[in-house]
Design an enzyme around this catalytic site. Structure first.
Site, PDB file in Angstrom:
ATOM      1  N   TYR A   8      -6.838   1.193  -3.636  1.00  0.00           N
ATOM      2  CA  TYR A   8      -5.606   1.377  -4.418  1.00  0.00           C
ATOM      3  C   TYR A   8      -4.848   2.551  -3.810  1.00  0.00           C
ATOM      4  O   TYR A   8      -5.313   3.191  -2.876  1.00  0.00           O
ATOM      5  CB  TYR A   8      -5.962   1.655  -5.893  1.00  0.00           C
ATOM      6  N   ARG A  14      -3.287   1.172 -11.904  1.00  0.00           N
ATOM      7  CA  ARG A  14      -4.040  -0.041 -12.213  1.00  0.00           C
ATOM      8  C   ARG A  14      -5.492  -0.019 -11.730  1.00  0.00           C
ATOM      9  O   ARG A  14      -6.220  -0.998 -11.923  1.00  0.00           O
ATOM     10  CB  ARG A  14      -3.310  -1.258 -11.651  1.00  0.00           C
ATOM     11  N   TRP A 104       7.951   0.494 -13.286  1.00  0.00           N
ATOM     12  CA  TRP A 104       7.242   1.532 -12.519  1.00  0.00           C
ATOM     13  C   TRP A 104       7.832   1.756 -11.139  1.00  0.00           C
ATOM     14  O   TRP A 104       7.842   2.866 -10.626  1.00  0.00           O
ATOM     15  CB  TRP A 104       5.751   1.163 -12.379  1.00  0.00           C
TER      16      TRP A 104
HETATM   17  N1  LIG Z   1      -1.048  -7.932 -11.979  1.00  0.00           N
HETATM   18  C1  LIG Z   1      -1.447  -7.206 -10.803  1.00  0.00           C
HETATM   19  C2  LIG Z   1      -0.307  -6.331 -10.339  1.00  0.00           C
HETATM   20  C3  LIG Z   1      -0.612  -5.716  -8.979  1.00  0.00           C
HETATM   21  C4  LIG Z   1       0.537  -4.847  -8.513  1.00  0.00           C
HETATM   22  O1  LIG Z   1       1.730  -5.144  -8.786  1.00  0.00           O
HETATM   23  N2  LIG Z   1       0.187  -3.805  -7.769  1.00  0.00           N
HETATM   24  C5  LIG Z   1       1.196  -2.909  -7.272  1.00  0.00           C
HETATM   25  C6  LIG Z   1       0.713  -1.457  -7.453  1.00  0.00           C
HETATM   26  S1  LIG Z   1       0.450  -1.103  -9.160  1.00  0.00           S
HETATM   27  C7  LIG Z   1       1.394  -3.144  -5.789  1.00  0.00           C
HETATM   28  O2  LIG Z   1       0.537  -3.652  -5.103  1.00  0.00           O
HETATM   29  N3  LIG Z   1       2.591  -2.756  -5.312  1.00  0.00           N
HETATM   30  C8  LIG Z   1       2.928  -2.812  -3.921  1.00  0.00           C
HETATM   31  C9  LIG Z   1       3.622  -4.076  -3.535  1.00  0.00           C
HETATM   32  O3  LIG Z   1       3.856  -4.962  -4.380  1.00  0.00           O
HETATM   33  O4  LIG Z   1       3.936  -4.192  -2.356  1.00  0.00           O
HETATM   34  C10 LIG Z   1      -2.700  -6.370 -11.116  1.00  0.00           C
HETATM   35  O5  LIG Z   1      -2.902  -6.057 -12.296  1.00  0.00           O
HETATM   36  O6  LIG Z   1      -3.478  -6.077 -10.191  1.00  0.00           O
END
Ligand SMILES: N[C@@H](CCC(=O)N[C@@H](CS)C(=O)NCC(=O)O)C(=O)O
Length: 208
Positions: A8, A14, A104
């Site tokens: 992460y 998360r 976010w």
């Molecule tokens: N529903 C997914 C959401 C995952 C998600 O949106 N992760 C974000 C970080 S909180 C991410 O990877 N963001 C970078 C991107 O989308 O490129 C979970 O709960 O794992």
């Protein structure tokens, strides 16, 4: 024991629910935190392109709540009966529905702050009222022992309270539940030793 690697950003976000579950179970794992600057080159290498992911002996699990539910089941924290498990899932999903309302990743800080204020002021009271009624005078949200639903409440409310410290003042039972979770020795030790990180969208000056 399998080799666990949790990937992460260097945030609670998360991944923190899974870090709580690892802390409580005492299972060893690699807490792999990537720099935001490295993300664009890492993203295409990750199935579904989002984090967190958990590797279990090389098998990649995505979706934070699928990961956490798996860890909760492995550690006896998913609920003691199928009905308790469904209730714990339902509470986690209810809290998660609320957390996903927040923008976010919004880049415009003014827009972001306005949206946060609106959700915290106008939408949070309903969730808190319902959660408080669900908890009632019970020690834990579901059944007679702690579950991952209690952990999720603590993890998410820590973020919410950092954005609005008086958010749950009207709900001493929900605040006492946070205290009970944070007093569990393994959780207390994790909170003490975890990296101090910022909250995406919260008070960026506060190291949480
Ligand atoms: N529903 C997914 C959401 C995952 C998600 O949106 N992760 C974000 C970080 S909180 C991410 O990877 N963001 C970078 C991107 O989308 O490129 C979970 O709960 O794992």
């Amino acid at each position: 024991m399998p080799h666990y690697k949790l990937t992460y950003f260097n945030l609670r976000g998360r991944a923190e629910i899974s870090r709580y579950l690892f802390a409580y179970s005492g299972k060893k794992y690699e807490d792999h935190r990537i720099e935001a600057a490295d993300w664009p080159k890492i993203k295409p290498t990750i199935p579904f392109g989002k984090i967190p992911i958990l590797e279990v002996d090389g098998v990649i699990i995505h979706q934070s709540l699928a990961i956490a539910r798996y860890l909760a089941r492995e550690s006896g924290l998913a609920g003691q009966t199928p009905v308790e498990q469904a209730l714990a899932d339902a509470i986690v999903d209810t809290i998660d529905d609320f957390m996903t309302l927040f923008p976010w990743a919004e880049k415009n800080q003014e827009v972001k702050q306005q949206a946060f204020n609106d959700i915290l002021t106008n939408k949070a009271p309903e969730l808190l009222k319902d959660l408080d009624a669900f908890l009632g005078d019970n020690k834990w949200l579901v059944g007679k022992s702690v579950t991952w639903a209690d952990f999720y409440w603590d993890v998410c409310s820590t973020t919410l309270l950092s954005c609005k410290p008086d958010l749950a003042d009207k709900y001493p039972r929900l605040l006492a539940l946070r205290d009970r979770v944070q007093a569990l020795p393994a959780i207390a030790a994790w909170i003490q030793k975890r990296p101090k990180t910022i909250i995406a969208g919260g008070n960026q000056n506060k190291g949480e």
